[in-house]
Design a protein around this motif. Structure first.
Motif, PDB file in Angstrom:
ATOM      1  N   PRO A  60       0.821  -1.204   0.000  1.00 63.72           N
ATOM      2  CA  PRO A  60       0.000   0.000   0.000  1.00 63.72           C
ATOM      3  C   PRO A  60       0.858   1.257   0.000  1.00 63.72           C
ATOM      4  O   PRO A  60       2.032   1.244   0.372  1.00 63.72           O
ATOM      5  CB  PRO A  60      -0.796  -0.117   1.316  1.00 63.72           C
ATOM      6  N   HIS A  61       0.255   2.363  -0.399  1.00 62.14           N
ATOM      7  CA  HIS A  61       0.963   3.628  -0.482  1.00 62.14           C
ATOM      8  C   HIS A  61       1.214   4.237   0.893  1.00 62.14           C
ATOM      9  O   HIS A  61       0.536   3.946   1.862  1.00 62.14           O
ATOM     10  CB  HIS A  61       0.146   4.620  -1.305  1.00 62.14           C
ATOM     11  N   GLY A  62       2.195   5.127   0.919  1.00 65.92           N
ATOM     12  CA  GLY A  62       2.394   5.968   2.085  1.00 65.92           C
ATOM     13  C   GLY A  62       3.110   5.319   3.235  1.00 65.92           C
ATOM     14  O   GLY A  62       3.040   5.809   4.356  1.00 65.92           O
ATOM     15  N   VAL A  63       3.797   4.199   3.008  1.00 66.16           N
ATOM     16  CA  VAL A  63       4.574   3.594   4.087  1.00 66.16           C
ATOM     17  C   VAL A  63       6.038   3.416   3.662  1.00 66.16           C
ATOM     18  O   VAL A  63       6.736   2.540   4.150  1.00 66.16           O
ATOM     19  CB  VAL A  63       3.969   2.248   4.534  1.00 66.16           C
ATOM     20  N   ALA A  64       6.497   4.277   2.709  1.00 65.18           N
ATOM     21  CA  ALA A  64       7.850   4.108   2.172  1.00 65.18           C
ATOM     22  C   ALA A  64       8.687   5.358   2.306  1.00 65.18           C
ATOM     23  O   ALA A  64       8.205   6.471   2.150  1.00 65.18           O
ATOM     24  CB  ALA A  64       7.784   3.717   0.704  1.00 65.18           C
ATOM     25  N   ALA A 196     -20.866   9.060   7.179  1.00 59.28           N
ATOM     26  CA  ALA A 196     -21.717   7.918   6.873  1.00 59.28           C
ATOM     27  C   ALA A 196     -21.045   7.071   5.807  1.00 59.28           C
ATOM     28  O   ALA A 196     -20.357   7.586   4.931  1.00 59.28           O
ATOM     29  CB  ALA A 196     -23.088   8.391   6.385  1.00 59.28           C
ATOM     30  N   GLY A 197     -21.265   5.747   5.863  1.00 62.26           N
ATOM     31  CA  GLY A 197     -20.653   4.822   4.919  1.00 62.26           C
ATOM     32  C   GLY A 197     -19.585   3.999   5.597  1.00 62.26           C
ATOM     33  O   GLY A 197     -19.165   4.288   6.729  1.00 62.26           O
ATOM     34  N   ASP A 198     -19.140   2.965   4.906  1.00 64.37           N
ATOM     35  CA  ASP A 198     -18.125   2.067   5.446  1.00 64.37           C
ATOM     36  C   ASP A 198     -17.044   1.813   4.401  1.00 64.37           C
ATOM     37  O   ASP A 198     -17.314   1.829   3.193  1.00 64.37           O
ATOM     38  CB  ASP A 198     -18.753   0.737   5.861  1.00 64.37           C
ATOM     39  N   LEU A 199     -15.841   1.580   4.868  1.00 62.20           N
ATOM     40  CA  LEU A 199     -14.746   1.200   3.978  1.00 62.20           C
ATOM     41  C   LEU A 199     -14.774  -0.309   3.758  1.00 62.20           C
ATOM     42  O   LEU A 199     -14.929  -1.083   4.706  1.00 62.20           O
ATOM     43  CB  LEU A 199     -13.405   1.609   4.595  1.00 62.20           C
ATOM     44  N   ARG A 200     -14.604  -0.720   2.500  1.00 64.38           N
ATOM     45  CA  ARG A 200     -14.549  -2.137   2.154  1.00 64.38           C
ATOM     46  C   ARG A 200     -13.211  -2.427   1.501  1.00 64.38           C
ATOM     47  O   ARG A 200     -12.819  -1.762   0.547  1.00 64.38           O
ATOM     48  CB  ARG A 200     -15.690  -2.505   1.196  1.00 64.38           C
ATOM     49  N   GLY A 201     -12.502  -3.390   2.035  1.00 68.19           N
ATOM     50  CA  GLY A 201     -11.195  -3.710   1.500  1.00 68.19           C
ATOM     51  C   GLY A 201     -11.243  -4.146   0.052  1.00 68.19           C
ATOM     52  O   GLY A 201     -12.028  -5.025  -0.320  1.00 68.19           O
ATOM     53  N   GLY A 202     -10.426  -3.518  -0.803  1.00 72.08           N
ATOM     54  CA  GLY A 202     -10.324  -3.884  -2.194  1.00 72.08           C
ATOM     55  C   GLY A 202     -11.458  -3.418  -3.071  1.00 72.08           C
ATOM     56  O   GLY A 202     -11.539  -3.803  -4.238  1.00 72.08           O
ATOM     57  N   ALA A 267     -10.063   1.121   0.238  1.00 66.59           N
ATOM     58  CA  ALA A 267      -9.129   0.634   1.246  1.00 66.59           C
ATOM     59  C   ALA A 267      -8.478  -0.652   0.761  1.00 66.59           C
ATOM     60  O   ALA A 267      -9.127  -1.469   0.097  1.00 66.59           O
ATOM     61  CB  ALA A 267      -9.864   0.392   2.562  1.00 66.59           C
ATOM     62  N   PRO A 268      -7.199  -0.884   1.080  1.00 67.39           N
ATOM     63  CA  PRO A 268      -6.512  -2.077   0.579  1.00 67.39           C
ATOM     64  C   PRO A 268      -6.886  -3.354   1.304  1.00 67.39           C
ATOM     65  O   PRO A 268      -6.615  -4.451   0.811  1.00 67.39           O
ATOM     66  CB  PRO A 268      -5.037  -1.744   0.795  1.00 67.39           C
ATOM     67  N   SER A 269      -7.513  -3.238   2.486  1.00 68.94           N
ATOM     68  CA  SER A 269      -7.814  -4.436   3.270  1.00 68.94           C
ATOM     69  C   SER A 269      -8.882  -4.108   4.302  1.00 68.94           C
ATOM     70  O   SER A 269      -9.242  -2.950   4.511  1.00 68.94           O
ATOM     71  CB  SER A 269      -6.545  -4.931   3.982  1.00 68.94           C
TER      72      SER A 269
END
Length: 296
Positions: A60-64, A196-202, A267-269
């Motif tokens: 995933p982005h932003g961890v480098a 409002a809403g939810d994150l779903r991985g992938g 979201a990635p996961s």
């Protein structure tokens, strides 16, 4: 952006969003750890506008520390809480020279995000670039702890944004915030902000943020950095990074918006995510903080 305003902006909203339960760490971060932390790299990859886009290694982005041929140089900042000073760094190219040519993205050449690893301290600011390529901004740490510094930018030679990060340790007694599994509402500077809403991985997920005051919907959101709101999403654990901009056309100068702002985020996961929503009213920028969780 008014830097002085932003530096002290977030504490009340974050405290409410993350609840009132806190734990005191058994030890303080020593000064030696600060020096080591500033010289050490965080791990993995930098990015576009979506964490759903993975790097070459599927990271995933932003961890480098380095990505796209660029590297975030050492971050120099005050070592202790309460010491006024300057935060500075360079973005270095493949030859090790400071990058000097940037494209303007959302009205700025570089967006700097600084967040404590427990999510309780958050700043989105815009440093100034000196002729030699050094980015600098006045800085004072308000709390001790371990912080992640994200530099989000677009090189002039590219149309793709890059996000690089380092870890910085700040000496002093540490009080860690116990973040809840979910927090959909935040009260900041007298405004009630709800997501409002939810994150779903992938998968792409729609998130809608609403702003009200004293029970009345706010319809006077002003354009801020070219949009009616900006959403930073960080995955709890590794702080994988996503900077999301609203759906729809960009606002025109003088146009007002609200009470809702819609985003599409991938979201990635599954897992827990920390979200920060920047919005502007009457020339002042405010930030609402949320926590969303998705079960495995």
């Amino acid at each position: 952006m008014n830097t002085a305003t932003r530096l002290g902006l977030y504490t009340a909203g974050l405290a409410l969003a993350f609840g009132t339960a806190f734990t005191v760490a058994g030890a303080a971060i020593p000064k030696t750890a600060v020096a080591e932390g500033m010289a050490a790299a965080a791990q993995a990859h930098g990015s576009h506008d979506s964490m759903g886009d993975m790097g070459d290694a599927g990271t995933p982005h932003g961890v480098a520390l380095a990505a796209g041929g660029y590297q975030l140089g050492p971050v120099h900042a005050p070592a202790e809480v309460g010491s006024a000073g300057t935060l500075s760094f360079t973005i270095d190219d493949a030859a090790g020279h400071p990058l000097r040519d940037y494209a303007t993205s959302h009205e700025k050449e570089l967006h700097l995000i600084v967040v404590r690893t427990d999510g309780s301290e958050f700043r989105h600011v815009h440093p100034q670039r000196t002729p030699d390529g050094t980015w600098t901004i006045p800085w004072t740490w308000e709390e001790a702890g371990s912080y992640r510094v994200f530099a989000d930018f677009v090189p002039a030679s590219s149309t793709d944004s890059v996000t690089l990060t380092r870890t910085v340790d700040v000496a002093g007694p540490v009080t860690l915030a116990a973040t809840p599994s979910k927090a959909r509402t935040a009260r900041v500077d007298g405004f009630d902000v709800t997501i409002a809403g939810d994150l779903r991985g992938g998968a792409s997920s729609e998130l809608t943020v609403s702003v009200a005051k004293d029970g009345a919907p706010i319809t006077t959101l002003q354009p801020y950095l070219g949009a009616f709101g900006h959403l930073v999403v960080l995955r709890d654990g590794d702080l994988a990074y996503l900077h999301v901009h609203p759906e729809g056309a960009d606002p025109q100068a003088g146009q007002l918006g609200g009470p809702t702002v819609r985003f599409a985020a991938e979201a990635p996961s599954s897992g827990r995510y920390l979200l920060y929503f920047d919005f502007q009213i009457d020339g002042a920028v405010h930030t609402g903080a949320f926590v969303l969780s998705q079960d495995h």
